[in-house]
Design an enzyme around this catalytic site. Structure first.
Site, PDB file in Angstrom:
ATOM      1  N   ASN A   1      -6.849   2.283  10.124  1.00  0.00           N
ATOM      2  CA  ASN A   1      -5.679   2.468  10.779  1.00  0.00           C
ATOM      3  C   ASN A   1      -5.677   2.370  12.194  1.00  0.00           C
ATOM      4  O   ASN A   1      -6.369   3.365  12.834  1.00  0.00           O
ATOM      5  CB  ASN A   1      -5.098   3.825  10.280  1.00  0.00           C
TER       6      ASN A   1
ATOM      7  N   GLU B   1      -3.127   0.000   8.369  1.00  0.00           N
ATOM      8  CA  GLU B   1      -1.859   0.560   9.102  1.00  0.00           C
ATOM      9  C   GLU B   1      -1.911  -0.065  10.442  1.00  0.00           C
ATOM     10  O   GLU B   1      -3.014   0.031  11.137  1.00  0.00           O
ATOM     11  CB  GLU B   1      -1.778   2.065   9.168  1.00  0.00           C
TER      12      GLU B   1
ATOM     13  N   ARG C   1       0.761  -1.099   0.070  1.00  0.00           N
ATOM     14  CA  ARG C   1      -0.057  -0.075  -0.155  1.00  0.00           C
ATOM     15  C   ARG C   1       0.883   1.225   0.076  1.00  0.00           C
ATOM     16  O   ARG C   1       1.706   1.479   1.113  1.00  0.00           O
ATOM     17  CB  ARG C   1      -0.884  -0.005   1.370  1.00  0.00           C
TER      18      ARG C   1
ATOM     19  N   TYR D   1      -3.811   2.295  16.039  1.00  0.00           N
ATOM     20  CA  TYR D   1      -2.540   2.413  16.820  1.00  0.00           C
ATOM     21  C   TYR D   1      -2.784   2.138  18.249  1.00  0.00           C
ATOM     22  O   TYR D   1      -2.112   1.480  19.019  1.00  0.00           O
ATOM     23  CB  TYR D   1      -1.717   3.636  16.626  1.00  0.00           C
TER      24      TYR D   1
ATOM     25  N   HIS E   1      -2.643  11.017   0.809  1.00  0.00           N
ATOM     26  CA  HIS E   1      -2.039  10.824   2.160  1.00  0.00           C
ATOM     27  C   HIS E   1      -1.249  12.057   2.350  1.00  0.00           C
ATOM     28  O   HIS E   1      -0.093  12.168   2.707  1.00  0.00           O
ATOM     29  CB  HIS E   1      -1.147   9.384   2.047  1.00  0.00           C
TER      30      HIS E   1
ATOM     31  N   GLU F   1      -6.940   8.643   6.348  1.00  0.00           N
ATOM     32  CA  GLU F   1      -7.080   9.511   7.556  1.00  0.00           C
ATOM     33  C   GLU F   1      -7.703  10.870   7.369  1.00  0.00           C
ATOM     34  O   GLU F   1      -7.003  11.798   7.597  1.00  0.00           O
ATOM     35  CB  GLU F   1      -6.072   9.464   8.496  1.00  0.00           C
TER      36      GLU F   1
HETATM   37  O1  IFM Z   1       2.932   7.934   9.930  1.00  0.00           O
HETATM   38  C1  IFM Z   1       1.675   7.963  10.033  1.00  0.00           C
HETATM   39  C2  IFM Z   1       0.691   7.928   8.814  1.00  0.00           C
HETATM   40  O2  IFM Z   1       1.280   8.739   7.825  1.00  0.00           O
HETATM   41  C3  IFM Z   1      -0.546   7.784   9.057  1.00  0.00           C
HETATM   42  N1  IFM Z   1      -0.934   6.799  10.141  1.00  0.00           N
HETATM   43  C4  IFM Z   1      -0.219   7.236  11.286  1.00  0.00           C
HETATM   44  C5  IFM Z   1       1.350   6.791  11.155  1.00  0.00           C
HETATM   45  C6  IFM Z   1       2.015   6.939  12.515  1.00  0.00           C
HETATM   46  O3  IFM Z   1       1.613   8.251  13.091  1.00  0.00           O
END
Ligand code: IFM
Length: 457
Positions: free
Chosen positions: A297, A358, A74, A299, A118, A163
């Protein structure tokens, strides 16, 4: 649900974070070039001017991916490379880079998965109003058509936006990302126009594919940064704070995309606060296009406690810290919340195929003299999050793939090069790439999963 459907393993990157070559082959400045040139905007004055020099080292990077055994890569296109200044015809020299990349990937048996946006908006479009201006959504659809015409003969997976929350909130409300504006009203206009741009671009891609008899296997979608919001208590105030946070972060995007309406509680409050979503007749129908793929995405997650209302009158909250590990971003490591999030998505928004587009972590890596990093913390992060994602799949979520963020250490936006998310180390002085221990883990995990756990149809 299709437990037997193919599950894709991949790695992800984005254009401004890795390419460099910002002035080559006709590329014009993006909002990130401008932001990086603003004193104090990015840590250490770092810029993406060279980044990982991927523009010149692309075959080496594709070979690294092939070594990991990934199915799919990706990556994003730099809009100012493909269509300089965001207007007019495509730029053959800029497009040629992505042509070569796609061919290189296919030659190595890796599926190319394109993200159109992006965050590197052509600066010329920001000068004309940026995402708060409605016209930018139409310019985006025009760019999508140029990109599809150039690459759609070989690329089936198209993500419009990455995002949009970050573009709107970090870029226009908080001013922490390019273009660095601090204007809540503009930010909410940006939310709507990003979503409108998604809808218009999706329709454009589908129409272009259909007119060429290429609809079979085409997958169009969007990627959101989504996160589980856990109320700190059952008190009405904490429940309301968590609901607002969930509304602003998750429902404000999911509801129009997948249900064709903005969440009434959030849209109403935004209007009351003087930051209305500038919806025109027919917009919600345009935004609510079929979504084949919804990228998640993920985290971290957040325990939300009500806090006194801030000076701007917006509902306020604070995060209650938990006794868990934190990454170098100070993000809490909460893999179980990924399972919960995916189960909630499947329950509340059934329909799309879900992909983790992600997932990964920054840690303060220490390299030995050969450049090798024994990043057991990152390895554990990947292991526990892959486990959590597969647990959700096992419970019926239509999850079709997982992408590690990121293939390479890269330009981490306002943190510059100070935060490393790569499973491959980049020595920024020499541009030497060295796979970390986490890369080996990821490769072994992919091989193991392919060998048994999931039938690959
Ligand atoms: O690096 C970023 C990415 O560009 C978008 N999602 C979160 C990642 C980590 O912060």
């Amino acid at each position: 649900m299709t437990q037997n459907a193919k599950f894709l393993w991949g790695v992800a990157t984005s254009s401004y974070q890795i390419e460099g070559a910002v002035g080559e082959d006709g590329r014009t400045p993006s909002i990130w070039d401008t932001f990086c040139a603003t004193p104090g905007a990015v840590a250490d004055g770092d810029t993406g001017a060279v980044a990982c020099d991927h523009y010149h080292r692309m075959p080496e990077d594709v070979a690294l991916m092939a070594g990991l055994g990934v199915d799919v890569y990706r990556f994003s296109l730099a809009w100012p490379r493909v269509q300089p200044d965001g207007k007019g015809a495509g730029n053959p020299a800029g497009i040629a880079f992505y042509d070569r990349l796609v061919d290189e990937l296919l030659a190595k048996g890796i599926l190319p998965w394109i993200t159109l946006y992006h965050w590197d908006l052509p600066q010329a479009l920001e000068d004309a109003g940026g995402w708060p201006a409605r016209d930018t959504a139409y310019r985006f659809a025009e760019y999508a058509e140029i990109a599809y015409n150039a690459l759609g003969d070989r690329v089936r997976q198209w993500t419009t936006m990455n995002e949009p929350w970050c573009s709107a909130m970090l870029g226009y409300v908080f001013g922490q990302h390019a273009p660095g504006r601090k204007d809540a009203r503009a930010g909410m206009a940006a939310v709507h126009h990003l979503l409108l741009g998604h809808g218009l671009a999706s329709r454009t891609i589908r129409d272009a594919a259909a007119s060429r008899g290429r609809s079979e296997g085409l997958e169009v979608g969007i990627t959101l940064n989504l996160s589980h919001k856990i109320p700190a208590s059952d008190s009405p105030a904490d429940l309301a704070a968590a609901r607002w946070d969930d509304g602003m972060s998750n429902r404000l995007y999911l509801d129009p995309l997948l249900r064709g309406e903005y969440p009434a509680d959030i849209a109403g409050k935004l209007a009351e606060l003087g930051c209305p979503l500038p919806v025109e007749e027919g917009d919600l129908g345009l935004i609510n296009q079929p979504v084949d793929v919804l990228g998640v995405n993920y985290y971290t997650s957040r325990v939300v406690q009500a806090a006194p209302v801030g000076g701007n009158g917006w509902p306020a909250s604070r995060s209650v810290p938990r006794d868990v590990e934190r990454t170098a971003m100070d993000w809490e490591v909460t893999p179980e919340a990924l399972t919960d999030l995916l189960l909630r998505l499947e329950r509340d928004y059934p329909g799309p195929a879900w992909y983790i587009t992600e997932n990964g972590a920054a840690y303060p890596d220490v390299a030995d003299e050969s450049g090798y990093v024994r990043d057991t913390a990152r390895e554990n992060y990947l292991r526990t999050h892959i486990d959590a994602a597969l647990e959700a799949r096992g419970k019926g979520v239509n999850l079709r793939g997982y992408f590690a963020w990121s293939l390479l250490d890269n330009f981490e936006w306002a943190y510059g090069y100070d935060r490393r998310f790569g499973i491959v180390r980049v020595d920024y002085d020499t541009q030497k790439r060295t796979p970390k221990r986490s890369a080996r883990y990821f490769a072994e995990r992919i091989a193991a999963e392919k060998a048994g756990q999931f039938p690959q149809s």
